[in-house]
Design a protein around this motif. Sequence first.
Motif, mmCIF file in Angstrom:
data_model
loop_
_atom_site.group_PDB
_atom_site.id
_atom_site.type_symbol
_atom_site.label_atom_id
_atom_site.label_comp_id
_atom_site.label_asym_id
_atom_site.label_seq_id
_atom_site.Cartn_x
_atom_site.Cartn_y
_atom_site.Cartn_z
ATOM 1 N N ARG A 10 16.604 -12.861 33.468
ATOM 2 C CA ARG A 10 16.348 -12.942 34.899
ATOM 3 C C ARG A 10 15.466 -11.770 35.301
ATOM 4 N NH1 ARG A 10 21.639 -13.998 38.435
ATOM 5 N NH2 ARG A 10 19.952 -14.288 39.952
ATOM 6 N N ALA A 11 14.611 -12.002 36.295
ATOM 7 C CA ALA A 11 13.725 -10.945 36.779
ATOM 8 C C ALA A 11 14.547 -9.695 37.094
ATOM 9 C CB ALA A 11 12.950 -11.411 38.007
ATOM 10 N N GLY A 12 14.108 -8.563 36.568
ATOM 11 C CA GLY A 12 14.829 -7.310 36.736
ATOM 12 C C GLY A 12 15.607 -6.891 35.512
ATOM 13 N N ASP A 13 15.853 -7.837 34.588
ATOM 14 C CA ASP A 13 16.566 -7.479 33.356
ATOM 15 C C ASP A 13 15.687 -6.580 32.482
ATOM 16 O OD1 ASP A 13 18.681 -9.032 34.135
ATOM 17 O OD2 ASP A 13 18.257 -10.700 32.761
ATOM 18 N N LEU A 14 16.329 -5.731 31.704
ATOM 19 C CA LEU A 14 15.618 -4.916 30.733
ATOM 20 C C LEU A 14 15.527 -5.679 29.415
ATOM 21 C CD1 LEU A 14 17.143 -1.374 31.399
ATOM 22 C CD2 LEU A 14 14.980 -2.334 32.255
ATOM 23 N N VAL A 15 14.334 -5.674 28.809
ATOM 24 C CA VAL A 15 14.088 -6.439 27.596
ATOM 25 C C VAL A 15 13.419 -5.545 26.555
ATOM 26 C CG1 VAL A 15 13.931 -8.664 28.776
ATOM 27 C CG2 VAL A 15 11.870 -7.252 28.502
ATOM 28 N N ARG A 16 13.428 -5.988 25.310
ATOM 29 C CA ARG A 16 12.784 -5.255 24.206
ATOM 30 C C ARG A 16 11.342 -5.734 24.085
ATOM 31 N NH1 ARG A 16 12.640 -5.444 18.197
ATOM 32 N NH2 ARG A 16 12.702 -3.278 17.452
ATOM 33 N N TYR A 17 10.420 -4.793 24.237
ATOM 34 C CA TYR A 17 8.985 -5.109 24.280
ATOM 35 C C TYR A 17 8.295 -4.529 23.056
ATOM 36 C CZ TYR A 17 4.102 -4.544 25.895
ATOM 37 O OH TYR A 17 2.730 -4.535 26.007
ATOM 38 N N LEU A 18 7.584 -5.384 22.324
ATOM 39 C CA LEU A 18 6.797 -4.971 21.167
ATOM 40 C C LEU A 18 5.319 -5.056 21.525
ATOM 41 C CD1 LEU A 18 8.645 -6.947 18.342
ATOM 42 C CD2 LEU A 18 8.635 -4.477 18.609
ATOM 43 N N PRO A 19 4.637 -3.934 21.744
ATOM 44 C CA PRO A 19 3.199 -3.999 22.028
ATOM 45 C C PRO A 19 2.452 -4.503 20.789
ATOM 46 C CG PRO A 19 4.111 -1.834 22.588
ATOM 47 C CD PRO A 19 5.142 -2.548 21.790
ATOM 48 N N VAL A 20 1.461 -5.330 21.001
ATOM 49 C CA VAL A 20 0.663 -5.831 19.871
ATOM 50 C C VAL A 20 0.005 -4.670 19.142
ATOM 51 C CG1 VAL A 20 -1.370 -7.201 19.269
ATOM 52 C CG2 VAL A 20 0.298 -8.123 20.871
ATOM 53 N N ARG A 21 -0.385 -3.626 19.877
ATOM 54 C CA ARG A 21 -1.035 -2.478 19.220
ATOM 55 C C ARG A 21 -0.129 -1.839 18.174
ATOM 56 N NH1 ARG A 21 0.568 -0.310 24.219
ATOM 57 N NH2 ARG A 21 1.966 1.501 24.008
ATOM 58 N N GLU A 22 1.199 -1.967 18.344
ATOM 59 C CA GLU A 22 2.131 -1.411 17.375
ATOM 60 C C GLU A 22 2.267 -2.312 16.138
ATOM 61 O OE1 GLU A 22 3.746 1.411 17.302
ATOM 62 O OE2 GLU A 22 3.221 2.173 19.285
ATOM 63 N N GLN A 64 0.807 -1.212 0.000
ATOM 64 C CA GLN A 64 0.000 0.000 0.000
ATOM 65 C C GLN A 64 0.849 1.275 0.000
ATOM 66 O OE1 GLN A 64 -3.724 -0.504 2.611
ATOM 67 N NE2 GLN A 64 -2.401 -2.158 3.316
ATOM 68 N N GLY A 65 2.161 1.119 -0.092
ATOM 69 C CA GLY A 65 3.032 2.287 -0.182
ATOM 70 C C GLY A 65 3.326 2.956 1.138
ATOM 71 N N ALA A 66 3.077 2.296 2.251
ATOM 72 C CA ALA A 66 3.364 2.892 3.553
ATOM 73 C C ALA A 66 4.865 3.082 3.723
ATOM 74 C CB ALA A 66 2.812 2.018 4.680
ATOM 75 N N VAL A 67 5.239 4.145 4.419
ATOM 76 C CA VAL A 67 6.661 4.437 4.607
ATOM 77 C C VAL A 67 7.149 4.060 6.003
ATOM 78 C CG1 VAL A 67 6.697 6.269 2.889
ATOM 79 C CG2 VAL A 67 6.113 6.830 5.247
ATOM 80 N N ASP A 68 6.255 3.950 6.954
ATOM 81 C CA ASP A 68 6.654 3.637 8.328
ATOM 82 C C ASP A 68 6.308 2.178 8.604
ATOM 83 O OD1 ASP A 68 7.445 3.721 10.929
ATOM 84 O OD2 ASP A 68 5.783 4.974 11.652
ATOM 85 N N LEU A 69 7.267 1.292 8.355
ATOM 86 C CA LEU A 69 7.010 -0.143 8.449
ATOM 87 C C LEU A 69 7.472 -0.758 9.766
ATOM 88 C CD1 LEU A 69 8.063 -1.280 4.844
ATOM 89 C CD2 LEU A 69 5.854 -0.448 5.641
ATOM 90 N N ALA A 70 8.419 -0.145 10.415
ATOM 91 C CA ALA A 70 8.991 -0.736 11.628
ATOM 92 C C ALA A 70 8.109 -0.428 12.828
ATOM 93 C CB ALA A 70 10.391 -0.206 11.863
ATOM 94 N N PRO A 71 7.710 -1.433 13.601
ATOM 95 C CA PRO A 71 6.912 -1.167 14.800
ATOM 96 C C PRO A 71 7.754 -0.495 15.874
ATOM 97 C CG PRO A 71 7.546 -3.471 14.727
ATOM 98 C CD PRO A 71 8.001 -2.866 13.432
ATOM 99 N N ARG A 72 7.117 0.291 16.697
ATOM 100 C CA ARG A 72 7.809 0.970 17.800
ATOM 101 C C ARG A 72 8.009 -0.019 18.943
ATOM 102 N NH1 ARG A 72 4.542 4.653 18.121
ATOM 103 N NH2 ARG A 72 5.554 6.268 16.894
ATOM 104 N N ALA A 73 9.226 -0.103 19.430
ATOM 105 C CA ALA A 73 9.555 -1.008 20.527
ATOM 106 C C ALA A 73 9.937 -0.198 21.764
ATOM 107 C CB ALA A 73 10.699 -1.937 20.137
ATOM 108 N N TYR A 74 9.822 -0.819 22.942
ATOM 109 C CA TYR A 74 10.106 -0.150 24.208
ATOM 110 C C TYR A 74 11.010 -1.038 25.060
ATOM 111 C CZ TYR A 74 6.056 2.577 22.749
ATOM 112 O OH TYR A 74 5.184 3.364 22.041
ATOM 113 N N THR A 75 11.818 -0.409 25.884
ATOM 114 C CA THR A 75 12.658 -1.141 26.828
ATOM 115 C C THR A 75 11.958 -1.143 28.183
ATOM 116 O OG1 THR A 75 14.676 -0.499 25.659
ATOM 117 C CG2 THR A 75 14.911 -1.250 27.937
ATOM 118 N N LEU A 76 11.602 -2.344 28.643
ATOM 119 C CA LEU A 76 10.879 -2.482 29.908
ATOM 120 C C LEU A 76 11.532 -3.568 30.762
ATOM 121 C CD1 LEU A 76 7.133 -2.287 28.772
ATOM 122 C CD2 LEU A 76 8.535 -0.472 29.736
#
Length: 414
Positions: free
Chosen positions: A400-412, A332-344
């Motif tokens: 391990r509990a407390g580690d920071l991980v890369r989180y991809l929300p399904v909404r993204e 469809q010609g979209a330019v923003d293909l990469a989902p936004r990720a968060y560190t949690l």
Amino acid sequence: MPLDDALAQLLERVQPLAATENVSTFDALGRVLAAEVRSLLDVPPADNTSMDGYALRAADVPAAGTVLPVAQRIPAGVVGEPLQPGTAARIFTGAQVPPGADAVVMQEQCVAIAAAVAGDGLGAVRIDTVPVAGQWIRRRGEDVQCDSLVLGAGTRLTPAALGLAASVGAATLTVARRPRVALFSTGDELVMPGEPLKPGAIYNSNRYTLRALLQSFGCEVADLGIVPDQREATRAALREAAAGHDLILTSGGVSVGEEDHIKPAVEAEGRLTLWQMAIKPGKPLAFGEVRRPGAAGTAEGGHAWFIGLPGNPVSSWVTFLLLVRPVLLRLQGAVDLAPRAYTLRADFDWPRADKRREFLRVRLNERGGLDLFANQSSGVLTSAHWGDGLVDNPGGQTIRAGDLVRYLPVRELL
């Protein structure tokens, strides 16, 4: 194959559809703009008030308790007269600020004096605060300036984007044509909900999940149902699917077992690359093209793209979000293909690292961390419904509990 390499190859091969159409802005939710939207006016078109209250000159109120006669009343949609020095105008939210006024005092900081008391037709007002020039005034063009770019080509239209387009008077929008996708499942074990569940059979959940996902991306979906595990039946379904469609999407049958007919069927009707993906869940993925009956030449006219997803429901769901989603947006010609990720923060342990890159079903908790669904099997669709996102965990990585991980929300990813 690493996920990023596979995605790069997909996006390099698949090009945007050429056709566009004009649609009402009312009906453009989720579509992708094929032409930019520029503003032909300032928004707002004139200085206006953001509060109900009184428009006045700040210099006319040197102290709290100053009383000014009310010279005019200006509702929204009415253009007032120039404000005379030493007077105030009763004004309502959204109304244009009259020439000469440089401040608005909200009505909660004023006391109206009735006309019978003030001896004037519109009465007077006591200002119980000292105003500052510019307060509660929205300036002309502070949102959008005339001739500025409002929405760029390739923008996927959200509710806010539609409102923005409407604010500059865009009644119609030029958008990419909807992708036409043919969908079918393979497997003699599959039956539809409502049918008797004979021994050895399972209900076809993928048909519902994938159809809904395709619809969420604005696709026109042709549902071809369940195709039996037979070579010729699979070839016939591919020929039917290729006619008039841009993409064929299947689930199941993409391994190399004796009952997996997708690979030889696609190779007979076109060409295929079968990838063993370095991700979990979702190892097998097939990509290629199927010739349209009697067609030849251009990619858009001569063939339909083909993507075959694994049959396990979570594998099918994850690979759609990671790989089919960007392909549909690319078409469809979209330019923003990469989902936004968060560190949690992970509030769980994951001691058994896999060599493949893992996508773990998790849910955000009230402490701002992530909880893990207990059963991460690729057959447990409950995990996809329970979770609100995926942890993108590199291959060989324990958590391990407390580690920071890369989180991809399904909404993204939707």
